[in-house]
Design an enzyme around this catalytic site. Structure first.
Site, PDB file in Angstrom:
ATOM      1  N   SER A  75       0.854  -1.130  -0.037  1.00 31.46           N
ATOM      2  CA  SER A  75       0.008   0.114   0.135  1.00 31.46           C
ATOM      3  C   SER A  75       0.826   1.221  -0.056  1.00 31.46           C
ATOM      4  CB  SER A  75      -1.001  -0.144   1.142  1.00 31.46           C
ATOM      5  OG  SER A  75      -1.810   0.959   1.075  1.00 31.46           O
ATOM      6  N   ASP A 123      -8.693  -6.754  -4.412  1.00 34.83           N
ATOM      7  CA  ASP A 123      -8.435  -5.385  -4.072  1.00 34.83           C
ATOM      8  C   ASP A 123      -8.959  -4.220  -4.868  1.00 34.83           C
ATOM      9  OD1 ASP A 123      -7.042  -3.038  -3.104  1.00 34.83           O
ATOM     10  OD2 ASP A 123      -5.030  -3.750  -3.153  1.00 34.83           O
ATOM     11  N   HIS A 144      -7.874  -5.543  -0.139  1.00 36.11           N
ATOM     12  CA  HIS A 144      -6.472  -4.708  -0.003  1.00 36.11           C
ATOM     13  C   HIS A 144      -5.740  -5.366   1.316  1.00 36.11           C
ATOM     14  CE1 HIS A 144      -3.721  -1.573  -0.544  1.00 36.11           C
ATOM     15  NE2 HIS A 144      -3.897  -0.986   0.845  1.00 36.11           N
TER      16      HIS A 144
END
Length: 384
Positions: free
Chosen positions: A157, A322, A355
């Site tokens: 991320s 995601d 995610h």
């Protein structure tokens, strides 16, 4: 915490602190006259200082990436599944450095630190920071530790975006970039989610213009709402459905606005817990750093040109469900890297968790990381 520390754990770890007296020029044009970074290390730096891996954390992460701070800890560090003896990032082979980002709220200089110019909390006066600022601060830490070049810079991320920044801006100081569940820049939808989260904080009556610490208060309600919004985006629809479905807390509907569904209770719990451990001003800073990140902006918005600056090898990983940083965003980077003639590996992992999958135990993902880092380790000097 288990009765005994697992054999594949780095064990009990103590955070370290590095103070830097030299001013740090920031992307905003402002300067920090001095700063501190809190960090943890796992494993041993080899004689050639070539086996170091920098692990960069995501928005709500920190320096505690693996192991335990005490025997009373209920949970290990946030990436403990991947860091430790015999784990994908094997601390028998690698020296792992995990810092808390500048502007963080877990010990590094940030909004809840004392401003040396005023003697007060920085609060809203703490300057805006970017991934580039984090990279420069981390580079100073590497210098302090005697690390000229990282064997790898890795993160998921926002951490993956930092790995990209290293690859493009300091290509001579990184051999591999491991970029997981990331993107070359945020979409309009992602910026919109971040803005809703920020407004929840800014409009909380207890925010007090960011000076809540001086008043012995904090915007618990707003920070909790911000986390609830964020948490929804980290999970896939399938994952949330499998975990909660439409399950009620009680057998019958109550026909009011109290928490009636289990998913509602879960979100409120996550928000409340988060609001007690994270700083609101830091949350504002971190989400804005996410918004500002755009690795191709300085290269005429040409992602291939940006990636051409890199000299390292790449591993990119995405997860099928995601929707915050979809596989399509990773595949943009893959195509740009191919066009730039760079060495890369890419995997799109089937995963139902959304995610958050980059933090979880998913066999194919774990084996992919293990295989990649084993290849890195095989090219290190024998003393590693």
């Amino acid at each position: 915490m288990p009765d005994q520390i697992p054999e594949d754990s780095v064990g009990l770890v103590t955070p370290q602190r590095a103070h830097f007296d030299a001013p740090l020029q920031l992307a905003s044009g402002r300067t920090l006259p001095e700063f501190e970074l809190v960090y943890e290390t796992y494993g041993t730096l080899n004689a050639d200082r070539t086996n170091a891996v920098l692990v960069c954390h995501a928005l709500s992460g920190n320096h505690h990436a693996a192991g335990y701070h005490s025997m009373e800890d209920r949970k290990p560090g946030w990436w403990d599944l991947c860091i430790g003896p015999g784990k994908p990032i094997d601390t028998n082979r690698f020296f792992v450095v995990a810092p808390n980002n500048l502007g963080g709220c877990h010990g590094s200089t940030g909004p809840n630190s004392q401003n040396p110019a005023t003697g007060r909390f920085y609060g809203p006066d703490f300057p805006m920071v970017t991934t580039r600022d984090w990279m420069h601060a981390q580079a100073r830490l590497a210098d302090r530790l005697g690390i000229e070049r990282f064997a790898a810079v890795a993160g998921g991320s926002l951490g993956g975006m930092q790995a990209l920044q290293w690859a493009v801006d300091l290509p001579e100081r990184i051999a591999h970039a491991v970029v997981i569940a990331a993107a070359p820049k945020l979409s309009a939808q992602n910026i919109a989610f971040n803005e809703v989260a920020r407004q929840a904080i800014l409009r909380d009556p207890e925010f007090h213009g960011g000076r809540y610490l001086e008043l012995g208060s904090y915007p618990k309600h707003g920070l909790s709402l911000a986390r609830m919004v964020g948490h929804i985006t980290y999970l896939s629809d399938d994952a949330m459905g499998q975990k909660f479905g439409r399950e009620l807390r009680n057998p019958e509907l109550t026909y009011d606005y109290n928490h009636q569904f289990q998913v509602e209770s879960y979100l409120h719990y996550q928000g409340d817990v988060f609001s007690e451990r994270f700083d609101a001003n830091t949350y504002l800073l971190m989400t804005r750093a996410l918004d500002y990140f755009d690795i191709a902006k300085e290269y005429d918005n040409d992602l291939t040109q940006a990636m051409a600056q890199a000299r390292c090898k790449f591993l990119l990983v995405s997860f099928t469900t995601d929707w915050r940083f979809s596989p399509a965003r990773s595949e943009e980077m893959v195509q740009a890297l191919i066009a730039a003639g760079r060495n890369l590996s890419y995997a799109r992992i089937e995963a139902a968790q959304g995610h958050d999958a980059f933090l979880l135990s998913i066999p194919r993902y774990s084996e992919l990381l293990r295989s990649y880092f084993t290849r890195i380790a095989a090219r290190l000097p024998a003393s590693a």
